[in-house]
Scaffold this motif. Structure first.
Motif, PDB file in Angstrom:
ATOM      1  N   LYS A   1       0.826  -1.213   0.000  1.00  0.00           N
ATOM      2  CA  LYS A   1       0.000   0.000   0.000  1.00  0.00           C
ATOM      3  C   LYS A   1       0.862   1.265   0.000  1.00  0.00           C
ATOM      4  O   LYS A   1       1.819   1.391   0.753  1.00  0.00           O
ATOM      5  N   GLY A   2       0.500   2.189  -0.893  1.00  0.00           N
ATOM      6  CA  GLY A   2       1.225   3.444  -1.024  1.00  0.00           C
ATOM      7  C   GLY A   2       2.280   3.448  -2.099  1.00  0.00           C
ATOM      8  O   GLY A   2       2.759   4.519  -2.498  1.00  0.00           O
ATOM      9  N   ALA A   3       2.648   2.276  -2.600  1.00  0.00           N
ATOM     10  CA  ALA A   3       3.686   2.192  -3.629  1.00  0.00           C
ATOM     11  C   ALA A   3       3.141   2.627  -4.982  1.00  0.00           C
ATOM     12  O   ALA A   3       1.939   2.519  -5.268  1.00  0.00           O
ATOM     13  N   ASN A   4       4.030   3.107  -5.827  1.00  0.00           N
ATOM     14  CA  ASN A   4       3.679   3.466  -7.202  1.00  0.00           C
ATOM     15  C   ASN A   4       3.858   2.258  -8.109  1.00  0.00           C
ATOM     16  O   ASN A   4       4.851   1.530  -7.996  1.00  0.00           O
ATOM     17  N   VAL A   5       2.917   2.073  -9.011  1.00  0.00           N
ATOM     18  CA  VAL A   5       2.926   0.926  -9.923  1.00  0.00           C
ATOM     19  C   VAL A   5       2.893   1.423 -11.357  1.00  0.00           C
ATOM     20  O   VAL A   5       2.136   2.358 -11.674  1.00  0.00           O
ATOM     21  N   THR A   6       3.694   0.816 -12.208  1.00  0.00           N
ATOM     22  CA  THR A   6       3.659   1.130 -13.641  1.00  0.00           C
ATOM     23  C   THR A   6       3.602  -0.158 -14.444  1.00  0.00           C
ATOM     24  O   THR A   6       4.297  -1.129 -14.123  1.00  0.00           O
ATOM     25  N   PHE A   7       2.759  -0.145 -15.464  1.00  0.00           N
ATOM     26  CA  PHE A   7       2.661  -1.243 -16.429  1.00  0.00           C
ATOM     27  C   PHE A   7       3.235  -0.734 -17.745  1.00  0.00           C
ATOM     28  O   PHE A   7       2.709   0.225 -18.315  1.00  0.00           O
ATOM     29  N   SER A   8       4.280  -1.352 -18.251  1.00  0.00           N
ATOM     30  CA  SER A   8       4.881  -0.898 -19.498  1.00  0.00           C
ATOM     31  C   SER A   8       4.195  -1.559 -20.687  1.00  0.00           C
ATOM     32  O   SER A   8       3.548  -2.604 -20.552  1.00  0.00           O
TER      33      SER A   8
ATOM     34  N   VAL B   1       5.992  -4.965 -15.264  1.00  0.00           N
ATOM     35  CA  VAL B   1       5.260  -4.247 -14.220  1.00  0.00           C
ATOM     36  C   VAL B   1       6.208  -4.018 -13.048  1.00  0.00           C
ATOM     37  O   VAL B   1       6.959  -4.917 -12.654  1.00  0.00           O
ATOM     38  N   THR B   2       6.204  -2.811 -12.505  1.00  0.00           N
ATOM     39  CA  THR B   2       7.012  -2.481 -11.341  1.00  0.00           C
ATOM     40  C   THR B   2       6.104  -1.923 -10.250  1.00  0.00           C
ATOM     41  O   THR B   2       5.094  -1.286 -10.540  1.00  0.00           O
ATOM     42  N   GLY B   3       6.472  -2.177  -8.998  1.00  0.00           N
ATOM     43  CA  GLY B   3       5.723  -1.624  -7.871  1.00  0.00           C
ATOM     44  C   GLY B   3       4.809  -2.605  -7.180  1.00  0.00           C
ATOM     45  O   GLY B   3       4.488  -2.435  -5.999  1.00  0.00           O
ATOM     46  N   LEU B   4       4.352  -3.649  -7.873  1.00  0.00           N
ATOM     47  CA  LEU B   4       3.542  -4.681  -7.234  1.00  0.00           C
ATOM     48  C   LEU B   4       4.470  -5.650  -6.513  1.00  0.00           C
ATOM     49  O   LEU B   4       5.432  -6.141  -7.125  1.00  0.00           O
ATOM     50  N   PRO B   5       4.218  -5.952  -5.253  1.00  0.00           N
ATOM     51  CA  PRO B   5       5.077  -6.908  -4.538  1.00  0.00           C
ATOM     52  C   PRO B   5       5.029  -8.286  -5.206  1.00  0.00           C
ATOM     53  O   PRO B   5       3.955  -8.886  -5.321  1.00  0.00           O
ATOM     54  N   GLY B   6       6.160  -8.733  -5.705  1.00  0.00           N
ATOM     55  CA  GLY B   6       6.227 -10.073  -6.307  1.00  0.00           C
ATOM     56  C   GLY B   6       6.390 -10.069  -7.814  1.00  0.00           C
ATOM     57  O   GLY B   6       7.500 -10.226  -8.321  1.00  0.00           O
TER      58      GLY B   6
END
Length: 243
Positions: free
Chosen positions: A155-162, A167-172
């Motif tokens: 929660k609170g992290a920034n996520v980007t889908f290229s 994908v960055t920011g999702l844990p895992g």
């Protein structure tokens, strides 16, 4: 032996029906209507069903090749000219009539179903699988930009889908893919689904997009053991907010 139709002859044949040169057909064409509808409506499956079944064309007049992708498989055919437009012929005798209306490619199949396509602004490289240009444009429009995890792990992290599937920011997970067609679409039924993975190990998730929010749910299989999986939304894993 098949004799290729010279480009000069093709131009003469088509001269009375359009001002376009034969080479104007060349290139990669994507189904922008499906992408626009997916972003506007939020429901990916509905948009693809309403504006499909073809999502990308690749045409090469010089080699007389015509190929298309439906998001699951690709078909390669022969491109030729008749008295009014170009004709793409595929194995088994299936045909598609092709014409240009301004900057748009228009197609008509044997049942009379019409579709229209726009030239890809940034087509994928020559070695990329057919359909990649549509997929990248869809990813950019549907999932592009910055997201924030409002609820769920990280929660609170920034996520980007290229648009290349990172994908960055999702844990895992560090890779993703939207389900466009084929078995994964069948298993999801009317639900939109997303595949998340890391190190080539992953799982499907059900997604729901509503405006600037994206909900990602664990996928629950409602089918019997001897049946094809039928995925439904289970516990919500993440709620993302588009910034």
């Amino acid at each position: 032996m098949r004799i290729a139709l010279p480009l000069t002859l093709a131009a003469l044949v088509l001269g009375g029906c359009a001002s376009h040169k034969p080479e104007d057909f060349n290139g990669t064409w994507i189904n922008q209507d499906a992408i626009t509808a997916a972003v506007k409506q939020g429901n990916l499956r509905q948009a693809l069903n309403e504006h499909g079944p073809v999502f990308e064309w690749k045409l090469d007049v010089a080699t007389q090749r015509a190929s298309y992708s439906n998001g699951f498989e690709a078909s390669d055919g022969q491109l030729s000219a008749n008295d009014k437009q170009w004709l793409a012929t595929f194995e088994g005798g299936a045909t598609e009539q092709l014409s240009l209306d301004g900057d748009e490619l228009q197609t008509v199949d044997q049942r009379g179903a019409k579709q229209r396509f726009e030239r890809a602004k940034t087509p994928s490289g020559n070695n990329a699988p057919l359909g990649s240009s549509f997929e990248q444009a869809l990813y950019q429009a549907y999932l592009g930009g910055a997201w924030t995890i409002m609820e769920g792990p990280g929660k609170g992290a920034n996520v980007t889908f290229s648009d290349s599937g990172n994908v960055t920011g999702l844990p895992g997970p560090d890779r993703f893919a939207l389900c466009l067609a084929g078995d994964c679409a069948t298993m999801g039924g009317s639900n939109d689904s997303l595949w998340l993975e890391r190190n080539q190990r992953g799982a499907p998730f059900i997604i729901k997009r509503n405006g600037n929010q994206l909900e990602i749910f664990q996928a629950v299989n409602r089918a019997q053991p001897d049946e094809m999986p039928m995925l439904a939304a289970g516990k919500r894993q993440w709620l993302l907010q588009h910034n």
